[in-house]
Design an enzyme around this catalytic site. Structure first.
Site, short mmCIF file in Angstrom:
data_model
loop_
_atom_site.label_atom_id
_atom_site.label_comp_id
_atom_site.label_asym_id
_atom_site.label_seq_id
_atom_site.Cartn_x
_atom_site.Cartn_y
_atom_site.Cartn_z
N ARG A 24 20.98 8.95 -3.21
CA ARG A 24 20.84 8.29 -4.52
C ARG A 24 20.77 9.32 -5.62
O ARG A 24 20.33 10.46 -5.41
CB ARG A 24 19.57 7.43 -4.55
CG ARG A 24 19.64 6.21 -3.65
CD ARG A 24 18.46 5.31 -3.91
NE ARG A 24 18.66 4.48 -5.08
CZ ARG A 24 18.95 3.18 -5.05
NH1 ARG A 24 19.05 2.54 -3.92
NH2 ARG A 24 19.13 2.52 -6.16
N ASN A 41 21.18 3.01 9.26
CA ASN A 41 20.82 3.64 7.99
C ASN A 41 19.38 4.17 8.11
O ASN A 41 18.45 3.40 8.36
CB ASN A 41 20.92 2.59 6.87
CG ASN A 41 20.57 3.15 5.52
OD1 ASN A 41 19.58 3.86 5.40
ND2 ASN A 41 21.34 2.83 4.52
N THR A 50 19.81 -1.61 -3.00
CA THR A 50 21.08 -1.95 -3.64
C THR A 50 21.12 -3.47 -3.82
O THR A 50 21.19 -4.22 -2.85
CB THR A 50 22.25 -1.47 -2.76
OG1 THR A 50 21.96 -0.14 -2.34
CG2 THR A 50 23.55 -1.47 -3.53
N HIS A 83 15.02 5.02 5.19
CA HIS A 83 13.58 4.76 5.09
C HIS A 83 12.74 5.58 6.06
O HIS A 83 11.52 5.58 5.97
CB HIS A 83 13.31 3.26 5.16
CG HIS A 83 13.93 2.59 3.98
ND1 HIS A 83 13.56 2.93 2.69
CD2 HIS A 83 14.95 1.71 3.86
CE1 HIS A 83 14.30 2.23 1.84
NE2 HIS A 83 15.16 1.50 2.53
N HIS A 115 23.16 -5.33 5.01
CA HIS A 115 22.04 -5.52 4.07
C HIS A 115 21.16 -6.68 4.52
O HIS A 115 21.64 -7.80 4.65
CB HIS A 115 22.48 -5.76 2.62
CG HIS A 115 21.48 -5.17 1.64
ND1 HIS A 115 20.30 -5.78 1.36
CD2 HIS A 115 21.49 -4.00 0.96
CE1 HIS A 115 19.62 -5.01 0.51
NE2 HIS A 115 20.31 -3.92 0.26
N GLU A 129 26.63 6.62 1.75
CA GLU A 129 26.64 5.61 0.69
C GLU A 129 26.39 6.36 -0.62
O GLU A 129 25.46 7.17 -0.71
CB GLU A 129 25.52 4.60 0.89
CG GLU A 129 25.70 3.72 2.09
CD GLU A 129 24.50 2.80 2.29
OE1 GLU A 129 23.59 2.79 1.45
OE2 GLU A 129 24.48 2.10 3.29
N ARG A 171 15.59 9.61 -4.09
CA ARG A 171 14.27 9.09 -3.74
C ARG A 171 14.00 9.11 -2.24
O ARG A 171 12.86 9.10 -1.83
CB ARG A 171 14.07 7.68 -4.30
CG ARG A 171 14.90 6.63 -3.62
CD ARG A 171 14.55 5.26 -4.14
NE ARG A 171 15.00 5.05 -5.50
CZ ARG A 171 15.28 3.83 -6.01
NH1 ARG A 171 15.13 2.77 -5.27
NH2 ARG A 171 15.70 3.69 -7.24
N HIS A 190 22.07 6.91 2.15
CA HIS A 190 22.42 6.73 0.74
C HIS A 190 21.83 7.89 -0.04
O HIS A 190 20.61 8.00 -0.17
CB HIS A 190 21.84 5.39 0.27
CG HIS A 190 22.22 5.01 -1.13
ND1 HIS A 190 21.88 3.79 -1.66
CD2 HIS A 190 22.89 5.67 -2.10
CE1 HIS A 190 22.34 3.71 -2.90
NE2 HIS A 190 22.94 4.85 -3.20
N GLU A 238 32.75 -3.33 2.61
CA GLU A 238 31.52 -3.74 3.31
C GLU A 238 31.00 -4.95 2.55
O GLU A 238 30.71 -4.87 1.35
CB GLU A 238 30.49 -2.61 3.32
CG GLU A 238 29.21 -3.06 4.02
CD GLU A 238 28.27 -1.93 4.43
OE1 GLU A 238 28.76 -0.84 4.80
OE2 GLU A 238 27.05 -2.15 4.39
#
Ligand code: PXP
Length: 246
Positions: free
Chosen positions: A50, A9, A106, A12, A195, A75, A54, A48, A156
């Site tokens: 969103r 992922n 999340t 970030h 996660h 996601e 963001r 993701h 998941e």
């Protein structure tokens, strides 16, 4: 045991870029980070999109999907806007997640029991268009059963409680993951997990035989600052392999 895939992922990397500038050619370059992750052994790239955009933008999603040869796992929240975007983008996989504007990440799994016809319709529409749809749920057998009833073909399992557990509660949280994974597999669902995973806590999750995919982000993006994305992912693959052998 089935092969264990790794999705990276890269949300970030976008967080870091956006701290300065959101333009598509701003740095650090998302596509470069994704390609380095693939060189390190990632099987797929996850992001993701969103509601508040963001980190990843619509343009990022498009560009990554066009440029990468590995599958994309999108996601997204269960909303009409995201349904339309997924149908346009056509990623290979979608993971439906709950979304709360004020959360930092999340926070909990999707409540598959209260999803109703809206959840069933979005799953059916995306699966009909060829995407594999997973529901991001807490490791709870009732949620697993509800996910199955919703028509999804994969789940998941949220590893956040396990990752955040104290030494005292860790085995209990691991036990919840094992039980949920077993039940999901028994119901014919493909089982993923993610996660809060890092080098110290991933081997025990990788050892759960029903789990066939892990999605890992924040920790590896942080590690990439010190040793580079390719090396960070490669090291995680080593941790996963050692767990799988247990
Ligand atoms: N899986 C899902 C469904 C997520 O929402 C996230 C966080 O975006 C992850 C995996 C990765 O979590 P982390 O960034 O803590 O590794």
């Amino acid at each position: 045991m089935a092969k264990l895939r790794l999705g990276i992922n890269i949300d970030h990397v976008a967080t870091l870029r956006n701290a300065r500038n959101r333009d598509r050619d701003a740095l650090p370059d998302l596509l470069r980070s994704a390609m380095e992750a693939v060189r390190g052994g990632a099987d797929s790239i996850t992001f993701h999109l969103r509601e508040d955009r963001r980190h990843i933008s619509d343009d990022d999603a498009q560009r990554l999907h066009q440029a990468l040869k590995v599958p994309i796992n999108l996601e997204m929240a269960v909303t009409e806007e995201m349904r339309k975007i997924a149908l346009r983008l056509k990623p290979q996989a979608v993971c439906l997640v709950p979304e709360n504007r004020r959360e930092v990440t999340t926070e909990g799994g999707l409540d598959a029991r209260s999803g109703g016809p809206k959840l069933k319709k979005i799953i059916a529409d995306l699966q009909k268009a060829g995407m594999q749809v997973a529901l991001f749920i807490d490791p709870d057998v009732e949620q697993v059963a509800a996910a199955k009833s919703s028509g999804a073909l994969a789940v998941e399992l949220h590893t956040g409680c396990y990752a955040g557990a104290s030494a005292h509660t860790r085995q209990r949280e691991l036990g919840r993951l094992k039980k949920a994974a077993k039940e999901a597999h028994r119901l014919g669902l493909e089982v993923h997990a993610g996660h809060g995973l890092n080098y110290a806590n991933t081997a025990d999750v990788a050892a759960i035989p029903e789990i066939v995919e892990l999605n890992i982000g924040h920790f590896l993006v942080g590690e990439a600052l010190f040793i580079g994305m390719q090396a960070a992912v490669k090291k995680m693959r080593g941790v996963m392999a050692s767990g799988r052998k247990k």
